[in-house]
Design an enzyme around this catalytic site. Structure first.
Site, PDB file in Angstrom:
ATOM      1  N   GLY A   1      36.956  35.340  44.530  1.00 32.07           N
ATOM      2  CA  GLY A   1      36.530  34.964  43.188  1.00 32.07           C
ATOM      3  C   GLY A   1      35.559  35.996  42.646  1.00 32.07           C
ATOM      4  O   GLY A   1      34.664  36.460  43.365  1.00 32.07           O
TER       5      GLY A   1
ATOM      6  N   ALA B   1      30.663  55.711  34.662  1.00 28.11           N
ATOM      7  CA  ALA B   1      30.240  54.556  33.877  1.00 28.11           C
ATOM      8  C   ALA B   1      29.086  54.957  32.979  1.00 28.11           C
ATOM      9  O   ALA B   1      28.267  55.813  33.327  1.00 28.11           O
ATOM     10  CB  ALA B   1      29.824  53.403  34.786  1.00 28.11           C
TER      11      ALA B   1
ATOM     12  N   GLU C   1      33.044  35.968  40.425  1.00 23.58           N
ATOM     13  CA  GLU C   1      31.615  35.674  40.311  1.00 23.58           C
ATOM     14  C   GLU C   1      30.948  35.539  41.672  1.00 23.58           C
ATOM     15  O   GLU C   1      29.823  36.025  41.862  1.00 23.58           O
ATOM     16  CB  GLU C   1      31.410  34.406  39.470  1.00 23.58           C
ATOM     17  CG  GLU C   1      31.864  34.536  38.021  1.00 23.58           C
ATOM     18  CD  GLU C   1      33.365  34.291  37.846  1.00 23.58           C
ATOM     19  OE1 GLU C   1      33.851  34.425  36.717  1.00 23.58           O
ATOM     20  OE2 GLU C   1      34.052  33.967  38.850  1.00 23.58           O
TER      21      GLU C   1
ATOM     22  N   ASP D   1      33.672  43.823  40.556  1.00 29.22           N
ATOM     23  CA  ASP D   1      32.674  42.838  40.967  1.00 29.22           C
ATOM     24  C   ASP D   1      31.571  43.505  41.782  1.00 29.22           C
ATOM     25  O   ASP D   1      30.384  43.200  41.614  1.00 29.22           O
ATOM     26  CB  ASP D   1      33.317  41.740  41.806  1.00 29.22           C
ATOM     27  CG  ASP D   1      34.512  41.094  41.134  1.00 29.22           C
ATOM     28  OD1 ASP D   1      34.536  41.059  39.892  1.00 29.22           O
ATOM     29  OD2 ASP D   1      35.415  40.634  41.850  1.00 29.22           O
TER      30      ASP D   1
ATOM     31  N   LYS E   1      32.696  50.874  31.965  1.00 26.16           N
ATOM     32  CA  LYS E   1      33.183  51.504  33.203  1.00 26.16           C
ATOM     33  C   LYS E   1      34.498  52.217  32.910  1.00 26.16           C
ATOM     34  O   LYS E   1      35.364  51.673  32.232  1.00 26.16           O
ATOM     35  CB  LYS E   1      33.389  50.445  34.279  1.00 26.16           C
ATOM     36  CG  LYS E   1      32.146  49.640  34.626  1.00 26.16           C
ATOM     37  CD  LYS E   1      32.491  48.453  35.501  1.00 26.16           C
ATOM     38  CE  LYS E   1      33.346  47.438  34.736  1.00 26.16           C
ATOM     39  NZ  LYS E   1      33.732  46.281  35.563  1.00 26.16           N
TER      40      LYS E   1
ATOM     41  N   ASN F   1      36.284  41.086  32.114  1.00 25.21           N
ATOM     42  CA  ASN F   1      37.249  40.677  33.138  1.00 25.21           C
ATOM     43  C   ASN F   1      38.517  40.050  32.565  1.00 25.21           C
ATOM     44  O   ASN F   1      38.908  38.941  32.950  1.00 25.21           O
ATOM     45  CB  ASN F   1      36.576  39.697  34.112  1.00 25.21           C
ATOM     46  CG  ASN F   1      36.724  40.120  35.551  1.00 25.21           C
ATOM     47  OD1 ASN F   1      37.707  40.754  35.917  1.00 25.21           O
ATOM     48  ND2 ASN F   1      35.752  39.766  36.374  1.00 25.21           N
TER      49      ASN F   1
END
Length: 301
Positions: free
Chosen positions: A35, A226, A37, A252, A220, A163
């Site tokens: 996941g 970035a 997050e 992430d 990014k 995302n």
């Protein structure tokens, strides 16, 4: 005390062949937690930041396993809700065929406005959320709207990773929703390529022009580098050269590294470098070896 990060969003159980074969041919499987997050929280925790994760999981064995694995990465999971009426989501990685998701009706897809109203923010410094939540369901979108509003009202910094996941919704549907959410955040992470797909902004300067009110905007650009915009300042740091084994989770990792450095008071340049370093660790490991990317000097347990 370290600033507190609360990362909120869906984490599913992930099933993948252990030997790299296809699902049909494989003789053994790995079961991991996947996941966006919770990945961010794990990378931030690995760098010393106090990191919590909130989500909903089913009252089932997969939920138990996800909870255990996220906790093993140094993340506080004490706030996670267990839902007896809905299962933990699952996704299956099938080499050569792609990924299949089994999340319809899952506990996380049932995020609600009430969940956001009850979210514990008292000692939280940064709330990290992503556009994935907005794509899960109408109620999950309401949840995100209320959570961001509450955080802003209570003086909590809102970190938002765009995302965009094409498997969940089209760019046409996602573009206005994600733009509105990003515009409300204090800190935004977005890929230059996804921004171009969503909003027709081919350069980082174009993305900045689209979000002039975002206090801290990180764009990014894959293996190029970035850029962070803070007010009138623009800082660019190139990506680290690395042999890519698997790009899953690199974004992430970047966000987790950046947030941890930010919490430590690092300069804009050092925040970007920290993000690149965490991303490089992830790029050098396979998606089902997340432990190695988060804690490269530890032996998996």
């Amino acid at each position: 005390m370290s600033p507190v990060l609360l990362a909120v969003g869906e984490t599913m159980a992930m099933l993948a062949p252990a030997d790299g074969a296809g699902v049909v041919e494989a003789t053994g499987f790995l079961v991991d937690a996947g996941g966006a997050e919770s990945n961010v929280a794990a990378h931030a925790a690995a760098l010393g930041m106090t990191a919590r994760w909130w989500s909903r999981l089913g009252v089932d064995a997969l939920g138990d396993r996800v909870l255990r694995q996220v906790a093993a990465r140094g993340v506080d999971v004490s706030l996670v809700e267990r839902d007896a009426a809905h299962p933990t989501g699952l996704y299956v990685k099938d080499p050569g065929r792609g990924v299949s998701y089994y999340r319809r009706g899952s506990a996380a897809s049932c995020f609600s406005r009430a969940d956001a109203e009850n979210l514990a923010l008292d000692d939280v410094d940064v709330l990290h959320v992503s556009g994935i939540t907005a794509a899960l369901s109408d109620t999950a979108r309401d949840f995100l709207d209320v959570a961001i509003g509450r955080a802003r009202d209570e003086g909590v910094t809102v970190s938002f990773d765009v995302n965009h996941r094409v498997a969940l919704w089209s760019a046409t549907e996602a573009a206005p929703v994600l733009r509105a959410l990003a515009a409300r955040a204090d800190l935004v992470f977005v890929g230059r390529d996804e921004a171009e797909v969503l909003w027709g902004t081919p350069t980082d300067a174009d993305v900045r022009a689209l979000f002039p009110g975002v206090a801290e905007l990180v764009v990014k650009d894959g293996d190029v580098g970035a850029t962070v915009f803070t007010g009138e300042e623009r800082v660019f740091i190139p990506s680290l050269p690395v042999e890519v084994l698997d790009a899953v989770g690199a974004g992430d990792a970047f966000a987790g590294g950046y947030l941890a450095a930010r919490a430590a008071g690092a300069t804009a340049s050092d925040r970007l470098r920290s993000g690149h370093e965490r991303a490089a660790l992830t790029l050098r490991t396979y998606g089902d070896s997340l432990h190695d990317a988060i804690h490269p000097d530890r032996t998996p347990t």
